[in-house]
Enzyme design. Structure first.
Site, mmCIF file in Angstrom:
data_model
loop_
_atom_site.group_PDB
_atom_site.id
_atom_site.type_symbol
_atom_site.label_atom_id
_atom_site.label_comp_id
_atom_site.label_asym_id
_atom_site.label_seq_id
_atom_site.Cartn_x
_atom_site.Cartn_y
_atom_site.Cartn_z
ATOM 1 N N SER A 1 6.089 -11.298 44.450
ATOM 2 C CA SER A 1 6.224 -9.842 44.550
ATOM 3 C C SER A 1 5.399 -9.234 43.423
ATOM 4 O O SER A 1 4.897 -9.954 42.543
ATOM 5 C CB SER A 1 7.694 -9.433 44.404
ATOM 6 O OG SER A 1 8.120 -9.707 43.077
ATOM 7 N N ASP B 1 4.369 -10.486 48.507
ATOM 8 C CA ASP B 1 5.490 -9.762 49.111
ATOM 9 C C ASP B 1 5.275 -8.242 49.049
ATOM 10 O O ASP B 1 4.285 -7.768 48.491
ATOM 11 C CB ASP B 1 6.766 -10.199 48.373
ATOM 12 C CG ASP B 1 8.034 -9.913 49.151
ATOM 13 O OD1 ASP B 1 7.936 -9.565 50.335
ATOM 14 O OD2 ASP B 1 9.131 -10.045 48.567
ATOM 15 N N HIS B 2 6.257 -7.494 49.574
ATOM 16 C CA HIS B 2 6.242 -6.023 49.652
ATOM 17 C C HIS B 2 5.239 -5.302 48.738
ATOM 18 O O HIS B 2 5.383 -5.354 47.517
ATOM 19 C CB HIS B 2 7.632 -5.473 49.326
ATOM 20 C CG HIS B 2 8.653 -5.795 50.363
ATOM 21 N ND1 HIS B 2 9.315 -6.994 50.370
ATOM 22 C CD2 HIS B 2 9.096 -5.090 51.438
ATOM 23 C CE1 HIS B 2 10.148 -7.009 51.401
ATOM 24 N NE2 HIS B 2 10.031 -5.880 52.080
ATOM 25 N N ASP C 1 3.766 -2.839 52.696
ATOM 26 C CA ASP C 1 4.994 -2.174 53.135
ATOM 27 C C ASP C 1 4.866 -0.667 52.950
ATOM 28 O O ASP C 1 5.190 -0.130 51.895
ATOM 29 C CB ASP C 1 6.200 -2.714 52.355
ATOM 30 C CG ASP C 1 7.481 -1.993 52.750
ATOM 31 O OD1 ASP C 1 7.466 -1.242 53.739
ATOM 32 O OD2 ASP C 1 8.504 -2.176 52.051
ATOM 33 N N GLU D 1 15.317 -3.017 46.657
ATOM 34 C CA GLU D 1 14.479 -4.122 46.222
ATOM 35 C C GLU D 1 13.255 -3.592 45.508
ATOM 36 O O GLU D 1 12.610 -2.667 45.977
ATOM 37 C CB GLU D 1 14.029 -4.970 47.427
ATOM 38 C CG GLU D 1 13.305 -6.242 47.001
ATOM 39 C CD GLU D 1 12.906 -7.107 48.185
ATOM 40 O OE1 GLU D 1 12.157 -6.616 49.034
ATOM 41 O OE2 GLU D 1 13.351 -8.266 48.225
ATOM 42 N N HIS E 1 18.123 -5.541 52.139
ATOM 43 C CA HIS E 1 17.566 -6.322 51.028
ATOM 44 C C HIS E 1 18.661 -6.544 49.991
ATOM 45 O O HIS E 1 19.368 -5.609 49.636
ATOM 46 C CB HIS E 1 16.422 -5.560 50.354
ATOM 47 C CG HIS E 1 15.142 -5.562 51.131
ATOM 48 N ND1 HIS E 1 14.358 -4.456 51.250
ATOM 49 C CD2 HIS E 1 14.508 -6.556 51.816
ATOM 50 C CE1 HIS E 1 13.277 -4.760 51.976
ATOM 51 N NE2 HIS E 1 13.352 -6.020 52.333
ATOM 52 N N GLY E 2 18.758 -7.765 49.516
ATOM 53 C CA GLY E 2 19.755 -8.022 48.486
ATOM 54 C C GLY E 2 21.139 -8.157 49.094
ATOM 55 O O GLY E 2 21.317 -8.066 50.307
ATOM 56 N N HIS F 1 13.381 -9.756 57.133
ATOM 57 C CA HIS F 1 13.655 -9.441 55.720
ATOM 58 C C HIS F 1 15.151 -9.233 55.560
ATOM 59 O O HIS F 1 15.846 -8.949 56.522
ATOM 60 C CB HIS F 1 12.945 -8.143 55.314
ATOM 61 C CG HIS F 1 11.464 -8.273 55.225
ATOM 62 N ND1 HIS F 1 10.668 -7.275 54.760
ATOM 63 C CD2 HIS F 1 10.641 -9.296 55.537
ATOM 64 C CE1 HIS F 1 9.401 -7.659 54.797
ATOM 65 N NE2 HIS F 1 9.347 -8.883 55.269
ATOM 66 N N GLY F 2 15.600 -9.287 54.322
ATOM 67 C CA GLY F 2 17.000 -8.983 54.070
ATOM 68 C C GLY F 2 17.941 -9.929 54.791
ATOM 69 O O GLY F 2 18.951 -9.530 55.351
ATOM 70 N N GLY F 3 17.606 -11.218 54.784
ATOM 71 C CA GLY F 3 18.427 -12.190 55.497
ATOM 72 C C GLY F 3 19.578 -12.772 54.688
ATOM 73 O O GLY F 3 20.415 -13.485 55.237
ATOM 74 N N SER F 4 19.633 -12.442 53.386
ATOM 75 C CA SER F 4 20.713 -12.986 52.554
ATOM 76 C C SER F 4 22.053 -12.555 53.126
ATOM 77 O O SER F 4 22.256 -11.386 53.432
ATOM 78 C CB SER F 4 20.602 -12.469 51.113
ATOM 79 O OG SER F 4 19.474 -13.008 50.507
ATOM 80 N N ASN G 1 12.362 -14.131 54.718
ATOM 81 C CA ASN G 1 12.326 -14.047 53.261
ATOM 82 C C ASN G 1 13.651 -14.488 52.655
ATOM 83 O O ASN G 1 14.713 -14.113 53.144
ATOM 84 C CB ASN G 1 12.065 -12.600 52.830
ATOM 85 C CG ASN G 1 10.652 -12.142 53.142
ATOM 86 O OD1 ASN G 1 9.834 -12.924 53.624
ATOM 87 N ND2 ASN G 1 10.367 -10.894 52.861
ATOM 88 N N ASP H 1 15.327 -14.624 48.814
ATOM 89 C CA ASP H 1 15.131 -14.322 47.396
ATOM 90 C C ASP H 1 16.470 -14.316 46.665
ATOM 91 O O ASP H 1 16.721 -15.143 45.791
ATOM 92 C CB ASP H 1 14.413 -12.964 47.260
ATOM 93 C CG ASP H 1 14.023 -12.650 45.818
ATOM 94 O OD1 ASP H 1 14.153 -13.536 44.951
ATOM 95 O OD2 ASP H 1 13.587 -11.523 45.549
ATOM 96 N N THR H 2 17.355 -13.415 47.080
ATOM 97 C CA THR H 2 18.627 -13.250 46.374
ATOM 98 C C THR H 2 19.408 -14.572 46.271
ATOM 99 O O THR H 2 19.917 -14.919 45.208
ATOM 100 C CB THR H 2 19.485 -12.196 47.108
ATOM 101 O OG1 THR H 2 18.660 -11.044 47.323
ATOM 102 C CG2 THR H 2 20.689 -11.796 46.292
HETATM 103 ZN ZN LIG Z 1 11.150 -5.538 53.746
#
Ligand SMILES: [Zn+2]
Length: 399
Positions: free
Chosen positions: A60, A105-106, A140, A178, A222-223, A261-264, A283, A285-286
């Site tokens: 990122s 990333d973004h 993005d 994010e 996200h997150g 995105h935001g799959g956590s 993605n 990350d978290t």
């Molecule tokens: Zn995104």
């Protein structure tokens, strides 16, 4: 399923297209891990080697800046750090025996100078080696009106397509927060991208080339953050494929490459539905951030008495603790935590086992393949080399 026929190490151009098409056709997605150091890059690559699958490493803007060092305030710090990360991965990836996609990333509108600088680096690298430094980049512009979003993406995609760089773009709003973009108070209906919006992107970008993917919002965040009345609806992604297929009268059931995105925090079933609808990248990350910390946390909790000073522990007041506080020991524990979490993502995305690792035989790959030429930025480096060489020979003559 036969493994995709692509080389090991960092792949670019046609090989990226081949691998992502293989993923779409065989219904698996490749996890993209955010990396902020050589340690996190190596952990993600080890996870791919251990699980016999390809992997995407992404930096990122904040990750790039961290790679350059927190004290560096130059406006190009994030780009320089991202380039440094890419060069690290390029130097070692082949030893892991799996294909690696190097991605960024973004990149929101205000961060476009970062993208410009990385594309300069891609072009310089391309001039020397015939391929870009990075495999793919993400823009993005989802905060901007759709028309502007698509127009800016198109302009950048034209520049990238010349080097066969993959481009990922985002349309619709992903909730949560994010890298300084906060969408926690947005109208819930806007958290779902429509099939018309996705087709509008497809229509414009496909005039330039096939190497692009779309991150559409389907109630993802996200997150780790749960908006009250928004649910994840991955089946909506199937509607995007259907609609575009109809518009272009394609025989392909899944003409679009989709990204999640935001799959956590998503359930296994939600992820499986998304993958079956043509998601080829997710993605992560978290969850890996937590896992990296958790590996270290456990190590410290188990060995606290050995970590309070350089000398002195329960075995005796004169006993040294070096083998506990050496960074290679505790950073490795963090890596082990991250590797375990990466493996879970590889499993959930059905990516595990799709590419049996081909570890090169000892000494069979050149340690580097630099081919300096007088073109581009290397010319300046050569000049400096000449001056230093002159100084050394002058010094030797003087002696
Ligand atoms: Zn995104």
């Amino acid at each position: 399923m036969a493994p995709c026929d692509v080389p090991v190490g960092v792949i670019t151009g046609d090989d990226v297209l081949k691998l992502l098409t293989h993923a779409r056709e065989n219904k698996y997605a490749i996890p993209a891990f955010n990396c902020t150091s050589s340690s996190t890059c190596n952990a993600a690559m080890q996870a791919a080697k251990d699980n016999n699958c390809p992997v995407i490493l992404q930096f990122s803007n904040g990750g790039g800046a961290f790679l350059a060092g927190k004290s560096v305030k130059d406006p190009n710090a994030a780009a320089a750090g991202s380039v440094a990360g890419a060069l690290h991965v390029r130097a070692v990836a082949k030893y892991y025996g799996i294909p690696v996609i190097l991605h960024t990333d973004h990149c929101a509108k205000k961060l476009l100078p970062w993208m410009d600088a990385m594309l300069d680096a891609d072009e310089a690298y391309f001039a020397q080696y015939g391929e870009p430094l990075f495999s793919s980049h993400m823009l993005d512009l989802s905060e901007e009106p759709d028309e502007e979003n698509i127009a800016i993406c198109k302009k950048y995609f034209e520049r990238m397509a010349k080097m066969k760089i993959w481009m990922e773009m985002e349309i619709g709003i992903t909730g949560g927060e994010e890298d300084g973009v906060n969408n926690e108070d947005v109208d819930p209906e806007k958290l779902y991208t429509s099939p018309e919006q996705v087709y509008a992107v497809y229509k414009e970008l496909s005039t330039i080339g096939p190497m692009f993917s779309i991150a559409a919002a389907f109630g993802n965040v996200h997150g780790v953050y749960k908006p009250g009345n928004v649910t994840l609806q991955p089946a909506r992604l199937g509607k995007h494929q259907e609609y575009t297929k109809e518009q272009i009268s394609s025989s392909d059931d899944k003409p679009i490459y989709l990204v999640m995105h935001g799959g956590s925090g998503s359930t296994d079933e939600e992820i499986a539905t998304a993958v079956s609808c043509g998601v080829i990248k997710m993605n992560v990350d978290t969850d890996t951030q937590w896992a990296y910390w958790d590996g270290l946390r456990k190590f410290e909790a188990e060995n606290r008495d050995f970590l309070q000073g350089q000398i002195g522990n329960p075995s005796g007041p004169d006993k040294p603790n070096k083998k506990y506080y050496d960074p290679r020991v505790w950073i490795r524990k963090a890596e082990e935590g991250m590797i375990a979490r990466c493996s879970i993502s590889m499993d959930k995305l059905l990516c595990k086992g799709t590419f049996p690792a081909k570890i090169p035989e000892a000494g069979s790959v050149p340690m580097w393949d630099f081919s300096p030429s007088s073109k581009g930025p290397m010319a300046a480096v050569k000049d400096i080399g000449g001056q230093v060489g002159g100084m050394i020979s002058g010094f030797m003559a003087h002696k």
